[in-house]
Design a protein around this motif. Sequence first.
Motif, mmCIF file in Angstrom:
data_model
loop_
_atom_site.group_PDB
_atom_site.id
_atom_site.type_symbol
_atom_site.label_atom_id
_atom_site.label_comp_id
_atom_site.label_asym_id
_atom_site.label_seq_id
_atom_site.Cartn_x
_atom_site.Cartn_y
_atom_site.Cartn_z
ATOM 1 N N ALA A 1 0.782 -1.296 0.084
ATOM 2 C CA ALA A 1 -0.031 0.223 -0.099
ATOM 3 C C ALA A 1 0.826 1.064 0.176
ATOM 4 C CB ALA A 1 -0.872 -0.041 1.150
ATOM 5 N N LEU A 2 0.303 2.289 -0.642
ATOM 6 C CA LEU A 2 0.938 3.646 -0.582
ATOM 7 C C LEU A 2 0.217 4.598 -0.265
ATOM 8 C CD1 LEU A 2 3.440 5.137 -1.735
ATOM 9 C CD2 LEU A 2 2.281 5.413 -3.954
ATOM 10 N N LEU A 3 0.852 5.405 0.661
ATOM 11 C CA LEU A 3 0.395 6.713 1.020
ATOM 12 C C LEU A 3 0.885 7.808 0.860
ATOM 13 C CD1 LEU A 3 -1.223 5.271 4.540
ATOM 14 C CD2 LEU A 3 -2.651 6.659 2.909
ATOM 15 N N SER A 4 0.825 8.422 -0.396
ATOM 16 C CA SER A 4 2.089 9.530 -0.916
ATOM 17 C C SER A 4 1.173 10.942 -0.702
ATOM 18 C CB SER A 4 2.146 9.228 -2.089
ATOM 19 O OG SER A 4 2.860 10.337 -2.765
ATOM 20 N N GLY B 1 -0.697 -9.846 7.083
ATOM 21 C CA GLY B 1 0.717 -9.801 8.152
ATOM 22 C C GLY B 1 1.836 -9.579 7.103
ATOM 23 N N GLY B 2 2.856 -8.850 7.540
ATOM 24 C CA GLY B 2 4.180 -8.550 6.650
ATOM 25 C C GLY B 2 3.942 -7.966 5.350
ATOM 26 N N GLY B 3 2.531 -7.444 5.011
ATOM 27 C CA GLY B 3 2.342 -6.575 3.806
ATOM 28 C C GLY B 3 3.242 -5.227 3.917
ATOM 29 N N LEU B 4 3.538 -4.636 2.887
ATOM 30 C CA LEU B 4 4.422 -3.683 2.708
ATOM 31 C C LEU B 4 3.470 -2.261 2.969
ATOM 32 C CD1 LEU B 4 7.234 -2.298 2.392
ATOM 33 C CD2 LEU B 4 6.481 -2.435 -0.160
ATOM 34 N N LEU B 5 3.937 -1.395 3.719
ATOM 35 C CA LEU B 5 3.222 0.016 3.757
ATOM 36 C C LEU B 5 4.377 1.242 3.147
ATOM 37 C CD1 LEU B 5 0.861 1.994 3.861
ATOM 38 C CD2 LEU B 5 1.730 2.183 6.371
ATOM 39 N N LEU B 6 4.220 1.910 2.230
ATOM 40 C CA LEU B 6 5.079 3.005 1.994
ATOM 41 C C LEU B 6 4.308 4.056 2.222
ATOM 42 C CD1 LEU B 6 6.696 1.887 -1.541
ATOM 43 C CD2 LEU B 6 7.640 1.464 0.764
ATOM 44 N N VAL B 7 4.924 4.880 3.020
ATOM 45 C CA VAL B 7 4.243 6.645 3.315
ATOM 46 C C VAL B 7 5.345 7.426 2.799
ATOM 47 C CG1 VAL B 7 3.736 8.130 4.982
ATOM 48 C CG2 VAL B 7 3.334 5.706 5.565
ATOM 49 N N HIS B 8 4.843 7.952 1.791
ATOM 50 C CA HIS B 8 5.715 8.937 0.943
ATOM 51 C C HIS B 8 5.224 10.366 1.413
ATOM 52 C CE1 HIS B 8 6.907 11.282 -2.808
ATOM 53 N NE2 HIS B 8 7.823 11.213 -2.186
ATOM 54 N N ASP B 9 6.064 11.186 2.300
ATOM 55 C CA ASP B 9 5.623 12.311 2.908
ATOM 56 C C ASP B 9 6.721 13.237 3.202
ATOM 57 O OD1 ASP B 9 3.715 14.415 3.645
ATOM 58 O OD2 ASP B 9 2.161 12.694 3.479
ATOM 59 N N ALA C 1 -1.167 1.946 14.509
ATOM 60 C CA ALA C 1 -2.008 1.400 13.713
ATOM 61 C C ALA C 1 -1.794 -0.113 13.157
ATOM 62 C CB ALA C 1 -2.113 2.311 12.238
ATOM 63 N N GLY C 2 -0.783 -0.617 13.969
ATOM 64 C CA GLY C 2 -0.431 -1.933 13.737
ATOM 65 C C GLY C 2 0.466 -2.234 12.580
ATOM 66 N N PHE C 3 1.459 -1.110 12.532
ATOM 67 C CA PHE C 3 2.848 -1.303 11.562
ATOM 68 C C PHE C 3 3.829 -1.193 12.339
ATOM 69 C CE2 PHE C 3 -0.721 0.156 8.758
ATOM 70 C CZ PHE C 3 -0.390 -0.851 7.546
ATOM 71 N N THR C 4 5.063 -1.750 11.872
ATOM 72 C CA THR C 4 6.062 -1.631 12.336
ATOM 73 C C THR C 4 7.023 -0.623 11.400
ATOM 74 O OG1 THR C 4 6.076 -3.681 13.559
ATOM 75 C CG2 THR C 4 8.564 -2.689 13.362
ATOM 76 N N LEU C 5 7.700 0.281 11.907
ATOM 77 C CA LEU C 5 8.548 1.209 10.808
ATOM 78 C C LEU C 5 9.831 0.302 10.687
ATOM 79 C CD1 LEU C 5 9.045 3.668 9.196
ATOM 80 C CD2 LEU C 5 9.876 4.788 11.280
ATOM 81 N N ARG C 6 10.337 0.153 9.454
ATOM 82 C CA ARG C 6 11.351 -0.773 9.290
ATOM 83 C C ARG C 6 12.628 0.319 8.890
ATOM 84 N NH1 ARG C 6 10.766 -5.252 11.409
ATOM 85 N NH2 ARG C 6 8.702 -6.347 10.920
ATOM 86 N N ARG C 7 12.441 1.357 7.914
ATOM 87 C CA ARG C 7 13.494 2.342 7.743
ATOM 88 C C ARG C 7 12.898 3.512 7.077
ATOM 89 N NH1 ARG C 7 16.301 1.496 2.584
ATOM 90 N NH2 ARG C 7 15.005 0.355 1.114
ATOM 91 N N THR C 8 13.490 4.643 7.219
ATOM 92 C CA THR C 8 13.007 5.767 6.160
ATOM 93 C C THR C 8 14.326 6.099 5.378
ATOM 94 O OG1 THR C 8 14.231 6.937 8.091
ATOM 95 C CG2 THR C 8 11.627 6.800 8.171
ATOM 96 N N THR D 1 10.455 12.045 2.306
ATOM 97 C CA THR D 1 10.944 10.704 2.769
ATOM 98 C C THR D 1 9.925 9.664 2.649
ATOM 99 O OG1 THR D 1 12.262 12.048 4.285
ATOM 100 C CG2 THR D 1 11.727 9.800 4.797
ATOM 101 N N VAL D 2 10.609 8.419 2.311
ATOM 102 C CA VAL D 2 9.685 7.223 2.212
ATOM 103 C C VAL D 2 9.834 6.489 3.486
ATOM 104 C CG1 VAL D 2 8.800 5.374 0.936
ATOM 105 C CG2 VAL D 2 10.043 6.999 -0.243
ATOM 106 N N ALA D 3 8.836 6.471 4.377
ATOM 107 C CA ALA D 3 8.893 5.376 5.580
ATOM 108 C C ALA D 3 8.305 4.033 4.956
ATOM 109 C CB ALA D 3 8.022 6.063 6.372
ATOM 110 N N VAL D 4 9.254 3.021 5.362
ATOM 111 C CA VAL D 4 9.107 1.641 4.805
ATOM 112 C C VAL D 4 8.559 1.076 6.082
ATOM 113 C CG1 VAL D 4 10.011 -0.428 3.874
ATOM 114 C CG2 VAL D 4 10.804 1.771 3.189
ATOM 115 N N ALA D 5 7.247 0.509 5.933
ATOM 116 C CA ALA D 5 6.748 -0.192 7.227
ATOM 117 C C ALA D 5 6.185 -1.443 6.856
ATOM 118 C CB ALA D 5 5.778 0.597 7.840
#
Length: 334
Positions: free
Chosen positions: A236-239, A263-271, A311-318, A327-331
Amino acid sequence: MADPDPLSPLRSARKVLAAVEAAEGIGLLEAVAGGPVPAGQLADSFDLRPEPLHALLRVLRWHGVLDDTGAAGWQLSEVYRELLTGPPGSNARALLRIERWAAQDHLNADGVTAALRGRRLPTEIPDAELPALADAMLTGARASAPHLARLPELRDRTSLADIAGGSGGYSLTLCRMFRGLTATVYDRAPMLENAARAVKEAELGDRVRLVAWDLHRDPLAGPEAGEASGPAHDAALLSHVLHLLDRRERVRLLTGAGRLLPGGGLLLVHDFLYEEPPAGSALAASAVDWLALGAAYHPDRRALAAELAEAGFTLRRTVPLPALGTTVAVATRD
Ligand SMILES: C[S@@+](CC[C@H](N)C(=O)[O-])C[C@H]1O[C@@H](n2cnc3c(N)ncnc32)[C@H](O)[C@@H]1O
Protein backbone atom coordinates in the motif's frame (compact mmCIF):
# COMPACT_ATOMS: atom_id res chain seq x y z
CA MET A 1 26.94 43.86 4.58
CA ALA A 2 24.53 41.23 5.86
CA ASP A 3 21.06 42.51 6.63
CA PRO A 4 20.71 42.45 10.43
CA ASP A 5 16.93 42.06 10.19
CA PRO A 6 16.10 38.35 9.74
CA LEU A 7 12.56 39.22 8.65
CA SER A 8 13.73 41.42 5.80
CA PRO A 9 14.28 38.60 3.23
CA LEU A 10 10.91 37.12 4.17
CA ARG A 11 9.07 40.40 3.65
CA SER A 12 10.92 40.91 0.36
CA ALA A 13 10.14 37.40 -0.87
CA ARG A 14 6.42 37.97 -0.31
CA LYS A 15 6.54 41.20 -2.35
CA VAL A 16 8.47 39.66 -5.24
CA LEU A 17 6.19 36.63 -5.28
CA ALA A 18 3.16 38.96 -5.50
CA ALA A 19 4.71 40.56 -8.61
CA VAL A 20 5.53 37.19 -10.21
CA GLU A 21 2.06 35.81 -9.43
CA ALA A 22 0.38 38.90 -10.87
CA ALA A 23 2.44 38.65 -14.06
CA GLU A 24 1.64 34.95 -14.35
CA GLY A 25 -2.07 35.48 -13.59
CA ILE A 26 -2.45 38.21 -16.22
CA GLY A 27 -0.66 36.09 -18.82
CA LEU A 28 2.38 38.35 -19.15
CA LEU A 29 4.91 35.61 -18.50
CA GLU A 30 3.41 33.43 -21.18
CA ALA A 31 3.30 36.36 -23.60
CA VAL A 32 7.04 36.97 -23.32
CA ALA A 33 8.05 33.30 -23.17
CA GLY A 34 8.52 33.00 -26.92
CA GLY A 35 10.71 36.09 -27.43
CA PRO A 36 10.83 39.83 -26.84
CA VAL A 37 7.62 41.87 -26.82
CA PRO A 38 7.62 45.69 -26.52
CA ALA A 39 6.08 47.09 -23.34
CA GLY A 40 3.56 49.11 -25.37
CA GLN A 41 2.30 46.00 -27.06
CA LEU A 42 1.96 44.24 -23.69
CA ALA A 43 0.04 47.22 -22.29
CA ASP A 44 -2.35 47.15 -25.28
CA SER A 45 -2.83 43.39 -25.36
CA PHE A 46 -3.63 43.08 -21.66
CA ASP A 47 -5.31 46.46 -21.21
CA LEU A 48 -2.75 47.65 -18.63
CA ARG A 49 -1.66 51.13 -17.70
CA PRO A 50 1.83 51.76 -19.17
CA GLU A 51 3.38 53.37 -16.10
CA PRO A 52 2.71 50.65 -13.50
CA LEU A 53 3.40 48.02 -16.16
CA HIS A 54 6.83 49.52 -16.73
CA ALA A 55 7.48 49.42 -12.97
CA LEU A 56 6.39 45.76 -12.82
CA LEU A 57 8.61 44.81 -15.77
CA ARG A 58 11.60 46.47 -14.12
CA VAL A 59 10.91 44.74 -10.78
CA LEU A 60 10.77 41.42 -12.61
CA ARG A 61 14.08 42.21 -14.31
CA TRP A 62 15.72 43.08 -11.01
CA HIS A 63 14.71 39.67 -9.74
CA GLY A 64 15.95 37.74 -12.73
CA VAL A 65 12.53 36.89 -14.15
CA LEU A 66 12.69 39.06 -17.29
CA ASP A 67 15.38 40.42 -19.61
CA ASP A 68 15.07 43.85 -21.21
CA THR A 69 16.38 43.45 -24.78
CA GLY A 70 16.01 47.18 -25.56
CA ALA A 71 14.00 48.17 -28.62
CA ALA A 72 12.70 44.64 -29.22
CA GLY A 73 11.12 44.57 -25.77
CA TRP A 74 10.90 42.25 -22.79
CA GLN A 75 11.38 38.51 -22.65
CA LEU A 76 11.53 35.74 -20.06
CA SER A 77 15.04 35.22 -18.71
CA GLU A 78 16.64 31.92 -19.63
CA VAL A 79 16.23 30.55 -16.11
CA TYR A 80 12.53 31.38 -15.99
CA ARG A 81 12.01 30.15 -19.56
CA GLU A 82 13.34 26.76 -18.53
CA LEU A 83 11.36 26.80 -15.31
CA LEU A 84 8.00 27.85 -16.75
CA THR A 85 7.99 26.38 -20.22
CA GLY A 86 10.03 23.23 -19.92
CA PRO A 87 11.59 20.76 -19.73
CA PRO A 88 8.54 18.63 -20.38
CA GLY A 89 7.07 17.56 -17.09
CA SER A 90 7.93 20.75 -15.26
CA ASN A 91 5.06 21.83 -13.09
CA ALA A 92 6.43 25.16 -11.84
CA ARG A 93 3.57 27.10 -13.43
CA ALA A 94 0.90 24.90 -11.84
CA LEU A 95 2.65 25.21 -8.48
CA LEU A 96 2.70 29.00 -8.80
CA ARG A 97 -1.05 28.99 -9.37
CA ILE A 98 -1.73 26.59 -6.51
CA GLU A 99 0.42 28.57 -4.08
CA ARG A 100 -1.39 31.74 -5.07
CA TRP A 101 -4.77 30.13 -4.51
CA ALA A 102 -3.63 28.75 -1.12
CA ALA A 103 -2.23 32.12 -0.01
CA GLN A 104 -5.56 33.77 -0.77
CA ASP A 105 -7.65 30.95 0.64
CA HIS A 106 -5.99 29.95 3.92
CA LEU A 107 -2.18 30.04 3.81
CA ASN A 108 -1.92 33.39 5.55
CA ALA A 109 -1.77 34.78 9.07
CA ASP A 110 -5.57 34.66 9.45
CA GLY A 111 -5.59 31.04 8.31
CA VAL A 112 -2.91 29.99 10.77
CA THR A 113 -4.67 31.88 13.58
CA ALA A 114 -8.00 30.24 12.71
CA ALA A 115 -6.31 26.82 12.74
CA LEU A 116 -4.81 27.53 16.17
CA ARG A 117 -8.36 28.27 17.34
CA GLY A 118 -9.59 24.96 15.95
CA ARG A 119 -10.55 25.59 12.31
CA ARG A 120 -10.15 22.51 10.18
CA LEU A 121 -10.27 22.97 6.42
CA PRO A 122 -11.72 20.25 4.24
CA THR A 123 -9.14 17.87 2.78
CA GLU A 124 -11.06 17.78 -0.50
CA ILE A 125 -9.68 19.85 -3.35
CA PRO A 126 -12.23 22.52 -4.40
CA ASP A 127 -13.83 21.74 -7.76
CA ALA A 128 -12.45 24.90 -9.37
CA GLU A 129 -8.86 23.92 -8.54
CA LEU A 130 -9.23 20.24 -9.30
CA PRO A 131 -8.16 20.05 -12.96
CA ALA A 132 -5.02 22.16 -12.37
CA LEU A 133 -4.11 20.25 -9.23
CA ALA A 134 -4.78 16.88 -10.83
CA ASP A 135 -2.46 17.87 -13.65
CA ALA A 136 0.23 19.09 -11.27
CA MET A 137 -0.09 15.84 -9.28
CA LEU A 138 0.29 13.74 -12.38
CA THR A 139 3.44 15.59 -13.38
CA GLY A 140 4.82 15.44 -9.84
CA ALA A 141 4.00 11.75 -9.49
CA ARG A 142 5.68 10.87 -12.78
CA ALA A 143 8.85 12.54 -11.55
CA SER A 144 8.67 11.05 -8.04
CA ALA A 145 7.54 7.47 -8.67
CA PRO A 146 10.87 6.32 -10.20
CA HIS A 147 12.53 7.22 -6.87
CA LEU A 148 10.10 4.95 -5.07
CA ALA A 149 10.66 2.23 -7.65
CA ARG A 150 14.27 1.94 -6.47
CA LEU A 151 13.14 0.53 -3.13
CA PRO A 152 14.03 -3.18 -3.10
CA GLU A 153 10.96 -3.80 -0.92
CA LEU A 154 8.71 -3.01 -3.90
CA ARG A 155 10.20 -5.69 -6.14
CA ASP A 156 8.04 -8.76 -6.60
CA ARG A 157 4.95 -7.07 -5.19
CA THR A 158 1.89 -7.90 -7.24
CA SER A 159 -0.92 -5.67 -6.03
CA LEU A 160 -0.58 -2.08 -4.84
CA ALA A 161 -3.26 -0.10 -3.01
CA ASP A 162 -2.60 3.51 -3.96
CA ILE A 163 -4.59 5.19 -1.21
CA ALA A 164 -5.75 8.74 -2.04
CA GLY A 165 -3.74 8.13 -5.18
CA GLY A 166 -5.03 11.26 -6.93
CA SER A 167 -4.70 11.27 -10.69
CA GLY A 168 -2.98 7.89 -10.60
CA GLY A 169 0.54 8.99 -11.50
CA TYR A 170 2.28 6.70 -9.01
CA SER A 171 0.25 3.65 -9.95
CA LEU A 172 0.76 4.22 -13.66
CA THR A 173 4.48 4.82 -13.43
CA LEU A 174 5.07 1.89 -11.06
CA CYS A 175 2.97 -0.46 -13.22
CA ARG A 176 4.96 0.62 -16.23
CA MET A 177 8.20 -0.10 -14.38
CA PHE A 178 7.10 -3.42 -12.81
CA ARG A 179 5.42 -5.71 -15.30
CA GLY A 180 4.07 -8.02 -12.61
CA LEU A 181 2.30 -5.24 -10.72
CA THR A 182 -1.35 -4.23 -10.74
CA ALA A 183 -2.63 -1.24 -8.80
CA THR A 184 -5.86 0.12 -7.37
CA VAL A 185 -6.23 3.87 -6.97
CA TYR A 186 -8.60 4.84 -4.14
CA ASP A 187 -9.78 8.46 -4.27
CA ARG A 188 -12.86 10.65 -4.56
CA ALA A 189 -14.95 10.21 -7.69
CA PRO A 190 -14.25 13.72 -9.09
CA MET A 191 -10.52 13.10 -8.78
CA LEU A 192 -10.83 9.67 -10.39
CA GLU A 193 -12.26 11.30 -13.53
CA ASN A 194 -8.79 12.75 -14.01
CA ALA A 195 -7.17 9.43 -13.15
CA ALA A 196 -9.38 7.69 -15.71
CA ARG A 197 -8.09 9.97 -18.46
CA ALA A 198 -4.48 9.27 -17.47
CA VAL A 199 -5.10 5.51 -17.32
CA LYS A 200 -6.68 5.58 -20.76
CA GLU A 201 -3.82 7.60 -22.21
CA ALA A 202 -1.31 5.17 -20.71
CA GLU A 203 -3.35 2.20 -22.03
CA LEU A 204 -3.08 0.53 -18.64
CA GLY A 205 -6.79 -0.01 -18.02
CA ASP A 206 -6.21 -3.75 -17.56
CA ARG A 207 -3.74 -3.19 -14.69
CA VAL A 208 -4.80 0.02 -12.95
CA ARG A 209 -8.20 -0.10 -11.29
CA LEU A 210 -10.00 2.94 -9.89
CA VAL A 211 -12.18 2.78 -6.79
CA ALA A 212 -14.28 5.74 -5.66
CA TRP A 213 -13.77 6.14 -1.93
CA ASP A 214 -14.08 8.84 0.69
CA LEU A 215 -11.45 8.76 3.38
CA HIS A 216 -13.72 10.35 5.98
CA ARG A 217 -16.68 8.05 5.36
CA ASP A 218 -15.76 4.81 3.66
CA PRO A 219 -13.75 2.05 5.24
CA LEU A 220 -11.04 0.69 2.99
CA ALA A 221 -12.68 -2.53 1.90
CA GLY A 222 -10.67 -5.67 1.36
CA PRO A 223 -11.01 -9.38 1.90
CA GLU A 224 -10.27 -8.96 5.59
CA ALA A 225 -13.13 -6.50 5.98
CA GLY A 226 -15.36 -9.41 4.99
CA GLU A 227 -15.45 -8.62 1.30
CA ALA A 228 -14.52 -11.85 -0.39
CA SER A 229 -14.42 -10.25 -3.82
CA GLY A 230 -12.57 -7.14 -2.64
CA PRO A 231 -9.11 -6.34 -3.78
CA ALA A 232 -6.27 -8.20 -2.09
CA HIS A 233 -3.08 -6.17 -1.89
CA ASP A 234 0.43 -6.98 -0.83
CA ALA A 235 1.58 -3.36 -0.77
CA ALA A 236 0.00 0.00 0.00
CA LEU A 237 1.14 3.53 -0.75
CA LEU A 238 0.14 6.68 1.09
CA SER A 239 1.77 9.46 -0.86
CA HIS A 240 1.23 13.03 0.30
CA VAL A 241 -1.94 12.11 2.17
CA LEU A 242 -1.04 11.99 5.85
CA HIS A 243 -0.08 15.67 5.84
CA LEU A 244 -3.74 16.56 5.16
CA LEU A 245 -4.91 14.83 8.33
CA ASP A 246 -4.68 15.39 12.05
CA ARG A 247 -3.17 12.71 14.27
CA ARG A 248 -6.44 10.92 15.01
CA GLU A 249 -7.37 10.83 11.31
CA ARG A 250 -3.89 9.65 10.36
CA VAL A 251 -3.99 6.69 12.74
CA ARG A 252 -7.49 5.87 11.48
CA LEU A 253 -6.39 5.90 7.85
CA LEU A 254 -3.25 3.90 8.60
CA THR A 255 -5.39 1.35 10.45
CA GLY A 256 -7.64 1.16 7.38
CA ALA A 257 -4.62 0.63 5.14
CA GLY A 258 -3.63 -2.25 7.42
CA ARG A 259 -6.96 -3.97 6.68
CA LEU A 260 -6.02 -4.17 3.02
CA LEU A 261 -2.77 -5.98 3.75
CA PRO A 262 -1.80 -9.38 5.07
CA GLY A 263 0.66 -9.69 7.98
CA GLY A 264 4.08 -8.67 6.65
CA GLY A 265 2.40 -6.61 3.90
CA LEU A 266 4.35 -3.55 2.80
CA LEU A 267 3.30 0.02 3.55
CA LEU A 268 5.11 2.95 1.98
CA VAL A 269 4.42 6.38 3.39
CA HIS A 270 5.76 9.02 1.04
CA ASP A 271 5.57 12.40 2.70
CA PHE A 272 7.48 15.10 4.53
CA LEU A 273 9.45 14.13 7.62
CA TYR A 274 10.69 16.82 9.92
CA GLU A 275 14.05 16.00 11.52
CA GLU A 276 14.93 19.61 12.42
CA PRO A 277 14.99 20.94 8.83
CA PRO A 278 17.26 23.95 8.24
CA ALA A 279 15.70 27.38 8.85
CA GLY A 280 14.52 28.90 5.61
CA SER A 281 14.39 25.54 3.80
CA ALA A 282 11.34 24.62 1.73
CA LEU A 283 10.83 21.64 4.03
CA ALA A 284 10.77 23.79 7.17
CA ALA A 285 8.30 26.15 5.48
CA SER A 286 6.04 23.32 4.29
CA ALA A 287 4.90 22.61 7.86
CA VAL A 288 3.06 25.95 7.71
CA ASP A 289 0.92 24.55 4.87
CA TRP A 290 -0.38 21.76 7.09
CA LEU A 291 -0.73 24.12 10.03
CA ALA A 292 -2.94 26.47 8.01
CA LEU A 293 -5.07 23.50 6.91
CA GLY A 294 -5.65 22.63 10.54
CA ALA A 295 -3.79 19.32 10.24
CA ALA A 296 -0.63 20.43 12.08
CA TYR A 297 1.38 17.60 10.49
CA HIS A 298 5.04 17.78 11.53
CA PRO A 299 6.25 14.33 12.61
CA ASP A 300 9.86 13.33 12.99
CA ARG A 301 10.88 9.69 12.63
CA ARG A 302 9.98 8.79 16.22
CA ALA A 303 6.54 10.39 16.02
CA LEU A 304 5.78 8.65 12.73
CA ALA A 305 6.96 5.31 14.12
CA ALA A 306 4.58 5.79 17.08
CA GLU A 307 1.61 6.55 14.80
CA LEU A 308 2.42 3.53 12.65
CA ALA A 309 2.72 1.32 15.71
CA GLU A 310 -0.68 2.49 16.96
CA ALA A 311 -2.14 1.45 13.59
CA GLY A 312 -0.50 -1.99 13.65
CA PHE A 313 2.61 -1.34 11.58
CA THR A 314 6.32 -1.53 12.33
CA LEU A 315 8.51 1.15 10.82
CA ARG A 316 11.47 -0.64 9.21
CA ARG A 317 13.45 2.26 7.78
CA THR A 318 13.14 5.75 6.38
CA VAL A 319 14.64 6.68 3.04
CA PRO A 320 15.17 10.39 2.37
CA LEU A 321 14.65 11.43 -1.25
CA PRO A 322 16.84 14.55 -1.46
CA ALA A 323 15.84 15.30 -5.05
CA LEU A 324 12.22 15.62 -3.91
CA GLY A 325 12.68 16.96 -0.39
CA THR A 326 10.50 14.11 0.87
CA THR A 327 11.03 10.83 2.70
CA VAL A 328 9.67 7.33 2.20
CA ALA A 329 8.90 5.46 5.37
CA VAL A 330 9.01 1.71 4.81
CA ALA A 331 6.78 -0.21 7.21
CA THR A 332 5.31 -3.68 7.43
CA ARG A 333 2.02 -4.81 8.84
CA ASP A 334 2.36 -6.59 12.19
C1 LIG B 1 -1.90 15.87 -2.12
S1 LIG B 1 -2.92 14.80 -3.00
C2 LIG B 1 -1.87 13.38 -3.20
C3 LIG B 1 -2.24 12.54 -4.39
C4 LIG B 1 -1.26 11.42 -4.72
N1 LIG B 1 -1.19 10.42 -3.69
C5 LIG B 1 0.11 12.00 -4.99
O1 LIG B 1 1.01 11.84 -4.17
O2 LIG B 1 0.25 12.62 -6.04
C6 LIG B 1 -4.09 14.31 -1.81
C7 LIG B 1 -5.16 13.38 -2.34
O3 LIG B 1 -6.10 13.14 -1.30
C8 LIG B 1 -7.36 13.05 -1.89
N2 LIG B 1 -8.42 13.31 -0.91
C9 LIG B 1 -8.65 14.44 -0.22
N3 LIG B 1 -9.77 14.31 0.51
C10 LIG B 1 -10.24 13.06 0.27
C11 LIG B 1 -11.37 12.34 0.71
N4 LIG B 1 -12.26 12.87 1.54
N5 LIG B 1 -11.53 11.09 0.25
C12 LIG B 1 -10.65 10.53 -0.61
N6 LIG B 1 -9.57 11.17 -1.08
C13 LIG B 1 -9.37 12.42 -0.64
C14 LIG B 1 -7.34 14.12 -2.96
O4 LIG B 1 -8.37 13.91 -3.92
C15 LIG B 1 -5.95 13.95 -3.51
O5 LIG B 1 -5.92 13.07 -4.58
